[in-house]
Write an enzyme that holds these catalytic residues in place. Structure first.
Site, mmCIF file in Angstrom:
data_model
loop_
_atom_site.group_PDB
_atom_site.id
_atom_site.type_symbol
_atom_site.label_atom_id
_atom_site.label_comp_id
_atom_site.label_asym_id
_atom_site.label_seq_id
_atom_site.Cartn_x
_atom_site.Cartn_y
_atom_site.Cartn_z
ATOM 1 N N TYR A 172 0.844 -1.201 0.000
ATOM 2 C CA TYR A 172 0.000 0.000 0.000
ATOM 3 C C TYR A 172 0.881 1.255 0.000
ATOM 4 O O TYR A 172 0.673 2.185 -0.775
ATOM 5 C CB TYR A 172 -0.906 -0.019 1.236
ATOM 6 C CG TYR A 172 -1.900 1.118 1.322
ATOM 7 C CD1 TYR A 172 -3.098 1.067 0.620
ATOM 8 C CD2 TYR A 172 -1.653 2.240 2.115
ATOM 9 C CE1 TYR A 172 -4.030 2.103 0.707
ATOM 10 C CE2 TYR A 172 -2.565 3.267 2.211
ATOM 11 C CZ TYR A 172 -3.761 3.196 1.510
ATOM 12 O OH TYR A 172 -4.670 4.233 1.599
ATOM 13 N N LYS A 176 1.237 4.134 -2.904
ATOM 14 C CA LYS A 176 0.894 5.548 -2.675
ATOM 15 C C LYS A 176 2.106 6.457 -2.923
ATOM 16 O O LYS A 176 1.963 7.565 -3.444
ATOM 17 C CB LYS A 176 0.323 5.733 -1.270
ATOM 18 C CG LYS A 176 -1.016 5.008 -1.047
ATOM 19 C CD LYS A 176 -2.107 5.523 -1.987
ATOM 20 C CE LYS A 176 -3.460 4.896 -1.721
ATOM 21 N NZ LYS A 176 -4.519 5.427 -2.588
HETATM 22 N N1 NAD Z 1 -9.663 5.931 4.666
HETATM 23 C C1 NAD Z 1 -8.430 6.329 4.869
HETATM 24 O O1 NAD Z 1 -7.943 6.352 6.004
HETATM 25 C C2 NAD Z 1 -7.597 6.787 3.712
HETATM 26 C C3 NAD Z 1 -6.465 7.561 3.993
HETATM 27 C C4 NAD Z 1 -5.672 7.967 2.945
HETATM 28 C C5 NAD Z 1 -5.991 7.625 1.650
HETATM 29 N N2 NAD Z 1 -7.096 6.862 1.405
HETATM 30 C C6 NAD Z 1 -7.367 6.526 0.016
HETATM 31 O O2 NAD Z 1 -8.628 7.054 -0.324
HETATM 32 C C7 NAD Z 1 -9.181 6.290 -1.388
HETATM 33 C C8 NAD Z 1 -10.623 5.956 -1.046
HETATM 34 O O3 NAD Z 1 -10.622 5.086 0.073
HETATM 35 P P1 NAD Z 1 -11.782 5.025 1.166
HETATM 36 O O4 NAD Z 1 -11.127 5.176 2.484
HETATM 37 O O5 NAD Z 1 -12.895 5.910 0.795
HETATM 38 O O6 NAD Z 1 -12.179 3.496 1.079
HETATM 39 P P2 NAD Z 1 -13.417 2.758 0.393
HETATM 40 O O7 NAD Z 1 -13.144 1.298 0.545
HETATM 41 O O8 NAD Z 1 -14.689 3.303 0.941
HETATM 42 O O9 NAD Z 1 -13.291 3.209 -1.123
HETATM 43 C C9 NAD Z 1 -12.434 2.588 -2.053
HETATM 44 C C10 NAD Z 1 -13.238 2.327 -3.299
HETATM 45 O O10 NAD Z 1 -12.395 1.792 -4.319
HETATM 46 C C11 NAD Z 1 -13.154 0.821 -5.003
HETATM 47 N N3 NAD Z 1 -12.316 -0.128 -5.720
HETATM 48 C C12 NAD Z 1 -11.549 -1.113 -5.212
HETATM 49 N N4 NAD Z 1 -10.969 -1.797 -6.215
HETATM 50 C C13 NAD Z 1 -11.362 -1.219 -7.367
HETATM 51 C C14 NAD Z 1 -11.103 -1.468 -8.742
HETATM 52 N N5 NAD Z 1 -10.291 -2.466 -9.123
HETATM 53 N N6 NAD Z 1 -11.684 -0.666 -9.663
HETATM 54 C C15 NAD Z 1 -12.510 0.329 -9.297
HETATM 55 N N7 NAD Z 1 -12.808 0.623 -8.015
HETATM 56 C C16 NAD Z 1 -12.227 -0.157 -7.056
HETATM 57 C C17 NAD Z 1 -13.975 0.138 -3.936
HETATM 58 O O11 NAD Z 1 -15.111 -0.552 -4.473
HETATM 59 C C18 NAD Z 1 -14.380 1.313 -3.062
HETATM 60 O O12 NAD Z 1 -15.600 1.878 -3.468
HETATM 61 C C19 NAD Z 1 -8.288 5.067 -1.559
HETATM 62 O O13 NAD Z 1 -7.420 5.271 -2.658
HETATM 63 C C20 NAD Z 1 -7.497 5.053 -0.276
HETATM 64 O O14 NAD Z 1 -6.249 4.425 -0.416
HETATM 65 C C21 NAD Z 1 -7.904 6.453 2.407
#
Ligand code: NAD
Length: 276
Positions: A172, A176
């Protein structure tokens, strides 16, 4: 509010209620953009069906935008599949005539384990979705924006894990960090076309992805999830974890005219816990 009237925004991984993608879609729609909600759309075995959005959830995100007075269509797309990526961009153009904003938000963060136990297949799965997916969407969205000839915005949702190392999250974290490299390189290439490319780096947000991480690391530390979160909040200068709206606000700013001269940045939205 900075307005985005007439703009068309495609957001990946936006089919999950209470995820960052949903918040980004809502915020951009409030600013006047027409939204293409995309997500993988249906359970898929090897990604662990509990961690991806369903077609029903994706439709609900679009319905929520429309019932608040915005415009939205849905386009199922697995970001790893180039044909589906092209199809979703065509859907944006057929629905609204153009594409102005791409938000690479799709990501998976549930494969946590010590590096020496991680299989090459698990490593590739994370890199495929988080980094190769962003590359494929960037490639085809930017090609469209260049053809249109009136600039554009690409925002990559990276992470605090794009700036610092995290144990048990090598894939991960590498994906990133890679997104920041993609951001900087594409900003160099697309700048002459008036397309800005920036990354947003949130710290922890308790989405479905965030909740899985909380449970894993609380267990690893021998804490309850609440004890883990109390310790986390204590380390954050602004004393709370992130909210989806924090990330959505930064994305809306980077999409706006106010940010016209900002490109190649990786902006922390972390309550001060990440400062470089
Ligand atoms: N939640 C956190 O703490 C956090 C912190 C920093 C960054 N992020 C990043 O934010 C982004 C959104 O994450 P989130 O926390 O809302 O989680 P989430 O699980 O709610 O959203 C991630 C989405 O990506 C989709 N997804 C997964 N594989 C996929 C694919 N192959 N094709 C298309 N869509 C796909 C999932 O269905 C889901 O809807 C991610 O990139 C995550 O790494 C999250």
């Amino acid at each position: 509010m900075n307005r985005l009237d007439g703009k068309v925004a495609l957001v990946t991984g936006a089919g999950r209620r209470n995820g960052l993608g949903e918040a980004i879609c809502i915020r951009l729609a409030e600013a006047g953009a027409r939204i293409v909600v995309t997500d993988i759309g249906q359970p898929e075995g090897h990604l662990s069906s509990g961690n991806i959005g369903s077609a029903g959830e994706m439709a609900a995100v679009a319905d929520g935008i429309r019932s608040a007075g915005g415009e939205a269509v849905v386009a199922p797309m697995d970001v790893r599949d180039e044909t589906q990526v092209i199809g979703a961009i065509e859907r944006a153009v057929s629905a609204y005539g153009q594409l102005d904003i791409l938000v690479n938000n799709a990501g998976i963060g549930f494969l946590m384990k010590p590096l020496v136990e991680m299989t090459a297949d698990q490593w590739r799965t994370v890199l495929d979705v988080n980094l190769t997916g962003a590359f494929l969407c960037t490639k085809h969205a930017a090609a469209r924006m260049i053809r249109q000839g009136h600039g554009g915005r690409i925002i990559n949702i990276a992470s605090q894990a794009a700036k610092s190392g995290h144990r048990h999250m090598a894939a991960y974290t590498a994906s990133k960090h890679g997104m920041v490299g993609l951001t900087r390189s594409s900003a160099m290439e697309f700048g002459p076309h008036g397309i800005t490319v920036n990354a947003v780096c949130p710290n922890h947000v308790t989405t479905s992805l965030g909740a899985v991480q909380n449970e894993y690391f609380a267990r690893l530390n021998g804490q309850t999830v609440e004890e883990y979160l109390v310790a986390m909040r204590a380390r954050i200068p602004l004393q709370r974890v992130g909210l989806p709206a924090d990330t959505a606000g930064a994305v809306a700013f980077l999409c706006s005219d106010e940010a016209a001269y900002i490109t190649g940045e990786a902006m922390n939205v972390s309550g001060g816990v990440e400062m470089h």
